[in-house]
Scaffold this motif. Structure first.
Motif, PDB file in Angstrom:
ATOM      1  N   MET A 194       0.814  -1.207   0.000  1.00 21.35           N
ATOM      2  CA  MET A 194       0.000   0.000   0.000  1.00 21.35           C
ATOM      3  C   MET A 194       0.856   1.269   0.000  1.00 21.35           C
ATOM      4  O   MET A 194       0.314   2.381  -0.042  1.00 21.35           O
ATOM      5  CB  MET A 194      -0.925   0.012   1.226  1.00 21.35           C
ATOM      6  N   GLY A 195       2.162   1.114   0.043  1.00 22.31           N
ATOM      7  CA  GLY A 195       3.045   2.269   0.029  1.00 22.31           C
ATOM      8  C   GLY A 195       3.148   2.986   1.354  1.00 22.31           C
ATOM      9  O   GLY A 195       3.640   4.123   1.408  1.00 22.31           O
ATOM     10  N   MET A 196       2.694   2.350   2.423  1.00 21.54           N
ATOM     11  CA  MET A 196       2.728   2.975   3.753  1.00 21.54           C
ATOM     12  C   MET A 196       3.979   2.509   4.497  1.00 21.54           C
ATOM     13  O   MET A 196       3.922   1.879   5.546  1.00 21.54           O
ATOM     14  CB  MET A 196       1.463   2.634   4.534  1.00 21.54           C
ATOM     15  N   MET A 197       5.122   2.793   3.931  1.00 22.35           N
ATOM     16  CA  MET A 197       6.379   2.312   4.504  1.00 22.35           C
ATOM     17  C   MET A 197       6.808   3.111   5.724  1.00 22.35           C
ATOM     18  O   MET A 197       7.685   2.685   6.475  1.00 22.35           O
ATOM     19  CB  MET A 197       7.477   2.364   3.431  1.00 22.35           C
ATOM     20  N   MET A 198       6.231   4.283   5.929  1.00 23.33           N
ATOM     21  CA  MET A 198       6.592   5.081   7.096  1.00 23.33           C
ATOM     22  C   MET A 198       5.869   4.620   8.357  1.00 23.33           C
ATOM     23  O   MET A 198       6.237   5.001   9.460  1.00 23.33           O
ATOM     24  CB  MET A 198       6.259   6.557   6.840  1.00 23.33           C
ATOM     25  N   LEU A 199       4.838   3.781   8.202  1.00 25.46           N
ATOM     26  CA  LEU A 199       4.080   3.283   9.342  1.00 25.46           C
ATOM     27  C   LEU A 199       4.708   1.980   9.839  1.00 25.46           C
ATOM     28  O   LEU A 199       4.942   1.059   9.055  1.00 25.46           O
ATOM     29  CB  LEU A 199       2.624   3.050   8.952  1.00 25.46           C
ATOM     30  N   SER A 200       4.985   1.920  11.121  1.00 24.56           N
ATOM     31  CA  SER A 200       5.631   0.726  11.688  1.00 24.56           C
ATOM     32  C   SER A 200       4.679  -0.464  11.659  1.00 24.56           C
ATOM     33  O   SER A 200       3.544  -0.375  12.146  1.00 24.56           O
ATOM     34  CB  SER A 200       6.075   1.000  13.126  1.00 24.56           C
ATOM     35  N   PRO A 201       5.097  -1.588  11.106  1.00 20.79           N
ATOM     36  CA  PRO A 201       4.225  -2.782  11.098  1.00 20.79           C
ATOM     37  C   PRO A 201       3.892  -3.279  12.495  1.00 20.79           C
ATOM     38  O   PRO A 201       2.842  -3.886  12.704  1.00 20.79           O
ATOM     39  CB  PRO A 201       5.052  -3.812  10.320  1.00 20.79           C
ATOM     40  N   MET A 202       4.777  -3.024  13.464  1.00 20.44           N
ATOM     41  CA  MET A 202       4.531  -3.493  14.822  1.00 20.44           C
ATOM     42  C   MET A 202       3.291  -2.841  15.420  1.00 20.44           C
ATOM     43  O   MET A 202       2.536  -3.480  16.156  1.00 20.44           O
ATOM     44  CB  MET A 202       5.750  -3.192  15.695  1.00 20.44           C
ATOM     45  N   ILE A 203       3.073  -1.556  15.096  1.00 25.51           N
ATOM     46  CA  ILE A 203       1.910  -0.855  15.639  1.00 25.51           C
ATOM     47  C   ILE A 203       0.615  -1.447  15.088  1.00 25.51           C
ATOM     48  O   ILE A 203      -0.384  -1.597  15.801  1.00 25.51           O
ATOM     49  CB  ILE A 203       2.006   0.650  15.321  1.00 25.51           C
TER      50      ILE A 203
END
Length: 251
Positions: free
Chosen positions: A214-223
Motif C-alpha cells: 500500500m506504500g505505507m512504509m513510514m508506518l511501523s508494522p509493529m503498531i
C-alpha cells in the motif's frame, strides 16, 4: 573497607571460633556442640541446626529457581511477551507471581512427598537432621531425572569425571544432576517458545507485506500488527493453552 563489611567478618570469626571456645571452656556453651550417635553418625545440637537452617534459607531462592519447574515456565512466559510485542504488559511482577504459583502447582506432589517422608518424621523426632535431608533429596532427584536429557547428563558427568555404571542415574550426585537439569530445561523452554513465536511472526510478515504494497512504509508494522496478535491470542484462549501445555509438559 566499610564498617558493615568489618562487622560481618567479625561475626563470621565469632561463629567459627564459638564451638572451640565452648569445648575449651568445659561446657560453658553446651548448646553449641556436635555429638556422635551410637550408630556412628554425627548429630548437631539444636543451636547449630538453627544456624545451619538460617544459612540454607539464603539459598532457598536458588533452590526454587534451579531445581523446580520455574526455569521452563519463566523463560516461556518471557518469550511469549516478546512474541506479542508487549514490552511491559503483563508486568514482571505478574509474570513472576504466575510462574511461582504454577511452579507450586506442578511441584505439589514432590513437596507433599518431602513433607510426609522427611519433614513430618523429623518434627516428630523420628529422624535425625542428616537422615531427613537425605530423604528429602530423593523426590527432587526423581523429578529432575524425569526431565533431564541423557546427553546433558552424560556431558556434565564426563566433565566432572563421574562414572555412571549401567545407567544407574539414581546414583548421580547433585553437583552433576542440577546443572544438567538446568541445561535441559533451558533447551525445552526455547523449543516451546519457538513454537509459540511462529504464529505471531507470520502475522508480522503479513502486515508488513500489506503495508509495503500500500506504500505505507513510514508506518511501523509493529503498531498495526499488535492488536491483531492480541485479538488472535484472546480468541484461541491463549493463556489457558500456554499454561496447560506447560503443566502437561512435566507429566
Amino acid at each position: 573497607m566499610s564498617n558493615r563489611v568489618i562487622r560481618l567478618i567479625l561475626i563470621g570469626i565469632a561463629l567459627l571460633t564459638m564451638p572451640a571456645f565452648a569445648q575449651e571452656a568445659g561446657g560453658i556453651l553446651p548448646a553449641i556442640k556436635m555429638t556422635t550417635t551410637p550408630e556412628g553418625a554425627q548429630e548437631y545440637s539444636v543451636t547449630l541446626q538453627i544456624l545451619i537452617l538460617m544459612t540454607l534459607l539464603t539459598f532457598l531462592p536458588a533452590i526454587v529457581i534451579m531445581m523446580t519447574s520455574f526455569i521452563r515456565i519463566s523463560v516461556v512466559f518471557a518469550i511469549l511477551r516478546q512474541a506479542l510485542g508487549l514490552q511491559q504488559t503483563p508486568s514482571n511482577q505478574i509474570l513472576v507471581g504466575l510462574t511461582l504459583f504454577l511452579t507450586f502447582f506442578i511441584m505439589a506432589p514432590v513437596i507433599s512427598q518431602v513433607y510426609d517422608e522427611a519433614v513430618q518424621p523429623y518434627m516428630n523426632e523420628e529422624l535425625t537432621s542428616t537422615q531427613a535431608l537425605d530423604i528429602a533429596k530423593e523426590p527432587f532427584r526423581d523429578f529432575m531425572l524425569g526431565q533431564v536429557r541423557e546427553n546433558d547428563l552424560m556431558m556434565f558427568a564426563s566433565i566432572a569425571e563421574v562414572a555412571i555404571e549401567g545407567q544407574r542415574y539414581d546414583q548421580v550426585p547433585f553437583t552433576v544432576l542440577v546443572p544438567a537439569f538446568i541445561t535441559s530445561e533451558l533447551k525445552t523452554a526455547f523449543q516451546i517458545g519457538f513454537l509459540i513465536f511462529i504464529p505471531f511472526l507470520v502475522i508480522d510478515l503479513v502486515i508488513a507485506s500489506i503495508l509495503m504494497a500500500m506504500g505505507m512504509m513510514m508506518l511501523s508494522p509493529m503498531i498495526v500488527s499488535l492488536p491483531f496478535k492480541i485479538m488472535l491470542f484472546v480468541l484461541i484462549d491463549g493463556w489457558a493453552l500456554v499454561v496447560g501445555t506447560l503443566a502437561n509438559s512435566f507429566g
